[in-house]
Design an enzyme around this catalytic site. Structure first.
Site, PDB file in Angstrom:
ATOM      1  N   GLY A   1      -2.968  15.480  29.686  1.00 41.94           N
ATOM      2  CA  GLY A   1      -3.771  14.500  28.962  1.00 41.94           C
ATOM      3  C   GLY A   1      -3.022  13.184  28.861  1.00 41.94           C
ATOM      4  O   GLY A   1      -1.790  13.163  28.900  1.00 41.94           O
TER       5      GLY A   1
ATOM      6  N   GLN B   1      -0.867   5.036  25.583  1.00 49.20           N
ATOM      7  CA  GLN B   1       0.384   5.419  26.264  1.00 49.20           C
ATOM      8  C   GLN B   1       0.680   4.564  27.491  1.00 49.20           C
ATOM      9  O   GLN B   1       1.809   4.573  27.994  1.00 49.20           O
ATOM     10  CB  GLN B   1       0.323   6.890  26.696  1.00 49.20           C
ATOM     11  CG  GLN B   1       0.363   7.867  25.540  1.00 49.20           C
ATOM     12  CD  GLN B   1       0.222   9.288  26.048  1.00 49.20           C
ATOM     13  OE1 GLN B   1      -0.881   9.772  26.265  1.00 49.20           O
ATOM     14  NE2 GLN B   1       1.339   9.956  26.265  1.00 49.20           N
TER      15      GLN B   1
ATOM     16  N   CYS C   1       4.592  15.975  25.280  1.00 49.92           N
ATOM     17  CA  CYS C   1       3.922  14.692  25.460  1.00 49.92           C
ATOM     18  C   CYS C   1       4.658  13.889  26.521  1.00 49.92           C
ATOM     19  O   CYS C   1       5.887  13.842  26.523  1.00 49.92           O
ATOM     20  CB  CYS C   1       3.936  13.941  24.126  1.00 49.92           C
ATOM     21  SG  CYS C   1       3.142  12.328  24.199  1.00 49.92           S
ATOM     22  N   LEU C   2       3.902  13.243  27.414  1.00 50.19           N
ATOM     23  CA  LEU C   2       4.529  12.431  28.463  1.00 50.19           C
ATOM     24  C   LEU C   2       5.330  11.268  27.866  1.00 50.19           C
ATOM     25  O   LEU C   2       6.243  10.762  28.497  1.00 50.19           O
ATOM     26  CB  LEU C   2       3.462  11.891  29.428  1.00 50.19           C
ATOM     27  CG  LEU C   2       2.737  12.946  30.283  1.00 50.19           C
ATOM     28  CD1 LEU C   2       1.622  12.295  31.086  1.00 50.19           C
ATOM     29  CD2 LEU C   2       3.715  13.670  31.200  1.00 50.19           C
TER      30      LEU C   2
ATOM     31  N   HIS D   1      -4.570  15.903  20.106  1.00 46.50           N
ATOM     32  CA  HIS D   1      -3.295  15.230  20.402  1.00 46.50           C
ATOM     33  C   HIS D   1      -3.557  13.823  20.957  1.00 46.50           C
ATOM     34  O   HIS D   1      -2.927  12.845  20.527  1.00 46.50           O
ATOM     35  CB  HIS D   1      -2.528  16.104  21.409  1.00 46.50           C
ATOM     36  CG  HIS D   1      -1.256  15.521  21.937  1.00 46.50           C
ATOM     37  ND1 HIS D   1      -0.032  16.118  21.742  1.00 46.50           N
ATOM     38  CD2 HIS D   1      -1.015  14.415  22.686  1.00 46.50           C
ATOM     39  CE1 HIS D   1       0.902  15.383  22.331  1.00 46.50           C
ATOM     40  NE2 HIS D   1       0.340  14.349  22.917  1.00 46.50           N
ATOM     41  N   GLU D   2      -4.515  13.714  21.886  1.00 43.83           N
ATOM     42  CA  GLU D   2      -4.779  12.410  22.512  1.00 43.83           C
ATOM     43  C   GLU D   2      -5.466  11.452  21.542  1.00 43.83           C
ATOM     44  O   GLU D   2      -5.201  10.247  21.562  1.00 43.83           O
ATOM     45  CB  GLU D   2      -5.626  12.578  23.784  1.00 43.83           C
ATOM     46  CG  GLU D   2      -5.016  13.469  24.865  1.00 43.83           C
ATOM     47  CD  GLU D   2      -3.587  13.116  25.249  1.00 43.83           C
ATOM     48  OE1 GLU D   2      -3.193  11.948  25.118  1.00 43.83           O
ATOM     49  OE2 GLU D   2      -2.856  14.032  25.661  1.00 43.83           O
TER      50      GLU D   2
ATOM     51  N   HIS E   1      -2.964   9.765  19.507  1.00 46.74           N
ATOM     52  CA  HIS E   1      -2.365   8.615  20.201  1.00 46.74           C
ATOM     53  C   HIS E   1      -3.200   7.359  19.973  1.00 46.74           C
ATOM     54  O   HIS E   1      -2.666   6.265  19.778  1.00 46.74           O
ATOM     55  CB  HIS E   1      -2.315   8.852  21.717  1.00 46.74           C
ATOM     56  CG  HIS E   1      -1.130   9.642  22.188  1.00 46.74           C
ATOM     57  ND1 HIS E   1       0.170   9.242  21.981  1.00 46.74           N
ATOM     58  CD2 HIS E   1      -1.047  10.802  22.888  1.00 46.74           C
ATOM     59  CE1 HIS E   1       1.003  10.127  22.523  1.00 46.74           C
ATOM     60  NE2 HIS E   1       0.287  11.089  23.083  1.00 46.74           N
TER      61      HIS E   1
HETATM   62 NI    NI Z   1       0.966  12.757  24.130  1.00 48.15          NI
END
Ligand code: NI
Length: 168
Positions: A46, A51, A91-92, A133-134, A137
Protein backbone atom coordinates in the site's frame (compact mmCIF):
# COMPACT_ATOMS: atom_id res chain seq x y z
CA UNK A 1 5.19 6.43 -15.75
CA UNK A 2 7.80 7.42 -13.27
CA UNK A 3 9.20 6.20 -9.99
CA UNK A 4 8.54 8.61 -7.13
CA UNK A 5 10.68 9.21 -4.07
CA UNK A 6 9.17 7.68 -0.94
CA UNK A 7 9.59 9.97 2.07
CA UNK A 8 11.16 8.34 5.08
CA UNK A 9 10.41 8.90 8.71
CA UNK A 10 11.27 11.24 10.45
CA UNK A 11 10.73 13.48 7.36
CA UNK A 12 8.30 16.16 8.61
CA UNK A 13 6.36 16.10 5.32
CA UNK A 14 4.92 12.77 6.44
CA UNK A 15 2.95 14.89 8.93
CA UNK A 16 1.15 16.81 6.16
CA UNK A 17 -2.58 16.25 5.93
CA UNK A 18 -4.12 15.38 2.60
CA UNK A 19 -6.79 17.52 0.95
CA UNK A 20 -9.82 16.03 -0.82
CA UNK A 21 -9.45 15.61 -4.58
CA UNK A 22 -12.00 17.85 -6.39
CA UNK A 23 -11.51 16.66 -9.92
CA UNK A 24 -9.84 13.50 -11.09
CA UNK A 25 -7.87 15.00 -13.96
CA UNK A 26 -4.96 13.71 -16.02
CA UNK A 27 -2.49 14.86 -13.37
CA UNK A 28 -4.31 12.88 -10.67
CA UNK A 29 -4.43 9.75 -12.82
CA UNK A 30 -0.73 10.17 -13.59
CA UNK A 31 -0.01 10.36 -9.87
CA UNK A 32 -2.05 7.18 -9.28
CA UNK A 33 -0.16 5.33 -12.03
CA UNK A 34 3.21 6.53 -10.72
CA UNK A 35 2.26 5.52 -7.19
CA UNK A 36 1.38 1.99 -8.36
CA UNK A 37 4.71 1.73 -10.16
CA UNK A 38 6.56 3.03 -7.10
CA UNK A 39 4.71 0.68 -4.73
CA UNK A 40 5.34 -2.39 -6.90
CA UNK A 41 9.02 -1.52 -7.32
CA UNK A 42 9.38 -1.19 -3.54
CA UNK A 43 7.48 -4.49 -2.99
CA UNK A 44 4.92 -2.65 -0.86
CA UNK A 45 1.25 -3.55 -0.44
CA UNK A 46 0.00 0.00 0.00
CA UNK A 47 1.06 3.58 -0.58
CA UNK A 48 -0.58 6.88 0.33
CA UNK A 49 0.00 10.09 -1.65
CA UNK A 50 1.45 11.81 1.45
CA UNK A 51 4.32 9.31 1.30
CA UNK A 52 5.37 10.63 -2.12
CA UNK A 53 4.99 14.25 -1.03
CA UNK A 54 1.58 14.90 -2.57
CA UNK A 55 -1.32 16.18 -0.48
CA UNK A 56 -3.99 14.63 -2.67
CA UNK A 57 -6.29 12.47 -0.57
CA UNK A 58 -5.74 9.15 -2.31
CA UNK A 59 -4.07 5.82 -1.80
CA UNK A 60 -3.21 2.69 -3.76
CA UNK A 61 -2.93 -0.89 -2.63
CA UNK A 62 -2.46 -4.42 -3.88
CA UNK A 63 -2.37 -7.18 -1.33
CA UNK A 64 -2.48 -10.04 -3.86
CA UNK A 65 0.44 -12.50 -4.04
CA UNK A 66 0.54 -12.18 -7.84
CA UNK A 67 0.63 -8.36 -7.67
CA UNK A 68 -2.22 -8.20 -10.16
CA UNK A 69 -5.11 -6.77 -8.13
CA UNK A 70 -4.57 -3.00 -7.97
CA UNK A 71 -7.02 -0.94 -5.97
CA UNK A 72 -7.07 2.85 -5.94
CA UNK A 73 -9.14 4.77 -3.39
CA UNK A 74 -9.66 8.49 -3.87
CA UNK A 75 -11.14 10.51 -0.97
CA UNK A 76 -11.55 7.32 1.09
CA UNK A 77 -13.81 7.47 4.10
CA UNK A 78 -14.42 4.76 6.67
CA UNK A 79 -18.17 4.52 7.26
CA UNK A 80 -18.06 1.86 9.97
CA UNK A 81 -15.60 -0.32 11.86
CA UNK A 82 -16.03 -3.58 13.72
CA UNK A 83 -13.90 -5.98 15.71
CA UNK A 84 -10.35 -5.61 16.90
CA UNK A 85 -7.10 -7.37 16.15
CA UNK A 86 -3.42 -6.71 16.60
CA UNK A 87 -1.23 -7.64 13.66
CA UNK A 88 2.34 -6.79 12.81
CA UNK A 89 2.63 -3.85 10.41
CA UNK A 90 5.43 -2.32 8.43
CA UNK A 91 5.66 0.76 6.23
CA UNK A 92 7.73 1.83 3.22
CA UNK A 93 8.33 5.13 5.04
CA UNK A 94 9.59 3.39 8.18
CA UNK A 95 11.91 0.78 6.66
CA UNK A 96 12.95 -2.27 8.63
CA UNK A 97 10.48 -1.73 11.49
CA UNK A 98 7.64 -4.18 12.16
CA UNK A 99 5.38 -3.79 15.15
CA UNK A 100 1.89 -4.99 16.10
CA UNK A 101 -0.86 -2.36 15.88
CA UNK A 102 -4.44 -2.54 17.08
CA UNK A 103 -6.96 -2.10 14.23
CA UNK A 104 -10.56 -2.90 13.39
CA UNK A 105 -10.96 -6.29 11.69
CA UNK A 106 -13.88 -5.23 9.45
CA UNK A 107 -14.45 -1.88 7.80
CA UNK A 108 -16.92 -0.39 5.39
CA UNK A 109 -15.20 2.19 3.23
CA UNK A 110 -16.46 4.49 0.50
CA UNK A 111 -14.30 6.22 -2.06
CA UNK A 112 -13.96 7.15 -5.71
CA UNK A 113 -11.99 4.92 -8.05
CA UNK A 114 -9.43 6.09 -10.64
CA UNK A 115 -12.27 6.85 -13.09
CA UNK A 116 -14.26 8.81 -10.54
CA UNK A 117 -16.90 6.15 -9.91
CA UNK A 118 -18.30 5.92 -6.38
CA UNK A 119 -17.44 2.65 -4.72
CA UNK A 120 -18.26 1.10 -1.39
CA UNK A 121 -16.23 -1.84 -0.11
CA UNK A 122 -16.59 -4.17 2.83
CA UNK A 123 -13.11 -5.27 3.81
CA UNK A 124 -11.78 -7.66 6.42
CA UNK A 125 -8.39 -8.91 7.51
CA UNK A 126 -5.29 -7.65 5.70
CA UNK A 127 -7.04 -5.33 3.20
CA UNK A 128 -8.97 -3.73 6.09
CA UNK A 129 -5.76 -3.21 8.08
CA UNK A 130 -3.96 -1.87 5.02
CA UNK A 131 -6.68 0.69 4.24
CA UNK A 132 -6.72 1.90 7.87
CA UNK A 133 -2.90 2.24 7.79
CA UNK A 134 -2.98 4.21 4.51
CA UNK A 135 -5.83 6.49 5.62
CA UNK A 136 -3.74 7.27 8.72
CA UNK A 137 -1.00 8.48 6.36
CA UNK A 138 -3.50 10.82 4.69
CA UNK A 139 -4.15 12.29 8.14
CA UNK A 140 -0.43 12.74 8.82
CA UNK A 141 -0.24 9.70 11.06
CA UNK A 142 2.20 6.78 11.06
CA UNK A 143 1.74 3.29 12.43
CA UNK A 144 4.46 3.89 15.00
CA UNK A 145 2.26 6.65 16.50
CA UNK A 146 0.10 3.82 17.82
CA UNK A 147 3.02 2.39 19.83
CA UNK A 148 4.17 3.40 23.29
CA UNK A 149 6.21 6.61 23.52
CA UNK A 150 9.25 4.62 24.62
CA UNK A 151 9.05 2.34 21.60
CA UNK A 152 8.41 5.10 19.06
CA UNK A 153 11.26 7.22 20.45
CA UNK A 154 13.61 4.26 20.13
CA UNK A 155 12.51 3.76 16.51
CA UNK A 156 12.95 7.46 15.69
CA UNK A 157 16.49 7.47 17.09
CA UNK A 158 17.39 4.32 15.18
CA UNK A 159 16.14 5.73 11.85
CA UNK A 160 17.71 9.16 12.44
CA UNK A 161 21.03 7.42 13.02
CA UNK A 162 20.61 5.38 9.84
CA UNK A 163 19.79 8.53 7.85
CA UNK A 164 22.93 10.23 9.18
CA UNK A 165 25.05 7.23 8.28
CA UNK A 166 23.57 7.18 4.78
CA UNK A 167 24.58 10.85 4.35
CA UNK A 168 28.20 10.22 5.35
NI1 NI B 1 2.80 3.13 5.58
Amino acid sequence: MALLEILRYPDSRLRNRAKPVDTIDAETRQLVDDMFETMYKASGIGLAAIQVNSTKRLLVLDISEQRDDPLCLINPEILSKEGESKEEEGCLSVPGIYEPVKRATHILVKALDRDGNSIELELEGLPAVCVQHEIDHLDGKLFIDHLSRLKSTRIRKKLEKEARQADD
